[in-house]
Scaffold this active site. Structure first.
Site, mmCIF file in Angstrom:
data_model
loop_
_atom_site.group_PDB
_atom_site.id
_atom_site.type_symbol
_atom_site.label_atom_id
_atom_site.label_comp_id
_atom_site.label_asym_id
_atom_site.label_seq_id
_atom_site.Cartn_x
_atom_site.Cartn_y
_atom_site.Cartn_z
ATOM 1 N N SER A 76 0.829 -1.207 0.000
ATOM 2 C CA SER A 76 0.000 0.000 0.000
ATOM 3 C C SER A 76 0.866 1.261 0.000
ATOM 4 C CB SER A 76 -0.906 0.031 1.235
ATOM 5 O OG SER A 76 -1.712 -1.117 1.293
HETATM 6 N N1 SAH Z 1 -0.515 -5.052 4.262
HETATM 7 C C1 SAH Z 1 0.079 -5.333 2.973
HETATM 8 C C2 SAH Z 1 -0.878 -4.998 1.839
HETATM 9 C C3 SAH Z 1 -0.858 -6.075 0.818
HETATM 10 S S1 SAH Z 1 -2.121 -6.007 -0.425
HETATM 11 C C4 SAH Z 1 1.418 -4.642 2.825
HETATM 12 O O1 SAH Z 1 1.772 -3.812 3.685
HETATM 13 O O2 SAH Z 1 2.153 -4.959 1.889
HETATM 14 C C5 SAH Z 1 -3.389 -7.030 0.269
HETATM 15 C C6 SAH Z 1 -3.030 -8.448 0.614
HETATM 16 O O3 SAH Z 1 -4.233 -9.094 1.048
HETATM 17 C C7 SAH Z 1 -2.474 -9.291 -0.526
HETATM 18 O O4 SAH Z 1 -1.248 -9.828 -0.127
HETATM 19 C C8 SAH Z 1 -3.523 -10.394 -0.715
HETATM 20 O O5 SAH Z 1 -2.964 -11.648 -1.081
HETATM 21 C C9 SAH Z 1 -4.163 -10.451 0.655
HETATM 22 N N2 SAH Z 1 -5.526 -11.009 0.694
HETATM 23 C C10 SAH Z 1 -6.534 -10.867 -0.203
HETATM 24 N N3 SAH Z 1 -7.646 -11.528 0.201
HETATM 25 C C11 SAH Z 1 -7.328 -12.103 1.406
HETATM 26 C C12 SAH Z 1 -8.046 -12.924 2.318
HETATM 27 N N4 SAH Z 1 -9.307 -13.314 2.105
HETATM 28 N N5 SAH Z 1 -7.404 -13.332 3.440
HETATM 29 C C13 SAH Z 1 -6.106 -12.966 3.693
HETATM 30 N N6 SAH Z 1 -5.384 -12.198 2.856
HETATM 31 C C14 SAH Z 1 -5.977 -11.770 1.727
#
Ligand code: SAH
Length: 225
Positions: A76
């Site tokens: 993000s």
């Molecule tokens: N907090 C992260 C943001 C990553 S983007 C950072 O700082 O980099 C969002 C993430 O949510 C992705 O890695 C994706 O694989 C995950 N995601 C999507 N749906 C999900 C679910 N149902 N349960 C757990 N993770 C999920």
């Protein structure tokens, strides 16, 4: 070359004054954009975001924008991470559940703020690579689970806070049930774009909902996706 010399060079390559300087500038930009929590500003200044992304993108690590990580996901935008964290306002020692570990950057911010962090990632490649990174950087979530965030972590609940870092098309009901009374969940709600939403559990059955403008996240995926 001596082994110790190689080690020293590796450390210098991994973090250096150029990156530190850029972090300081990024932190002051975020202050101007309304991040007033000093500890969060300190975390942005301290945590080497360039280590959470592909080395080929390091030059862009301290520009305030989202960047691609593996498996078509994103780390993000720093402002979004800081803004969500400020809304969550985790106090030292509080139990915080993060949904969507991704690169682990948000996890490490929570770790810096001395939260007891529980975090869930559904993508196995990211789960594996981020597990390794946590070991390397000595970031120690209480639990890092490979699984479905919609389910939360019932056995470890209730939580003081839940932070969802993927866009959820609806309010994840299971997660609401895993909040303490007085606990809060920060979750971007929506399909194409998301409205940043803070839900506070006021009593067993009452919740207060507040909204904080539009954001854009990768989708929180369901079993069927
Ligand atoms: N907090 C992260 C943001 C990553 S983007 C950072 O700082 O980099 C969002 C993430 O949510 C992705 O890695 C994706 O694989 C995950 N995601 C999507 N749906 C999900 C679910 N149902 N349960 C757990 N993770 C999920």
């Amino acid at each position: 070359m001596e082994f110790s010399t190689i080690n020293l060079i590796l450390v210098i390559v991994e973090d250096n004054f150029k990156f530190k300087g850029r972090r300081r500038i990024l932190a002051s930009e975020l202050k101007k954009k309304g991040i007033l929590n000093n500890q969060i500003i300190n975390s942005i200044e301290t945590i080497p975001r360039h280590l959470f992304i592909d080395p080929g993108l390091s030059e862009q690590a301290y520009i305030d924008k989202a960047l691609p990580i593996d498996s078509n996901q994103t780390i993000s935008q720093p402002y979004t991470v800081a803004f969500q964290t400020q809304l969550l306002n985790p106090l030292p020692g509080e139990k915080i559940l993060e949904i969507g570990t991704g690169s682990g950057y948000q996890t490490s911010i929570l770790d810096f703020l001395k939260s007891d962090v529980y975090t869930i990632e559904r993508n196995h490649n990211l789960f594996r690579s981020t597990s390794k990174l946590f070991k390397k950087l000595n970031i120690n979530p209480v639990k890092f689970k490979y699984g479905d965030g919609y389910k939360g972590l019932i056995d470890d609940s209730p939580f003081d806070g839940i932070i969802v870092t993927a866009g959820s098309p609806y309010v994840p009901e299971n997660l609401l049930k895993q909040l303490k009374i007085g606990g809060r969940m920060v979750v971007p709600i929506g399909k194409e774009t998301q409205v940043m939403t803070k839900i506070t559990r006021i009593s067993v059955s009452d919740f207060k909902k507040e909204t904080f403008g539009d954001f854009k996240f990768v989708p929180m995926l369901d079993k069927k996706d």
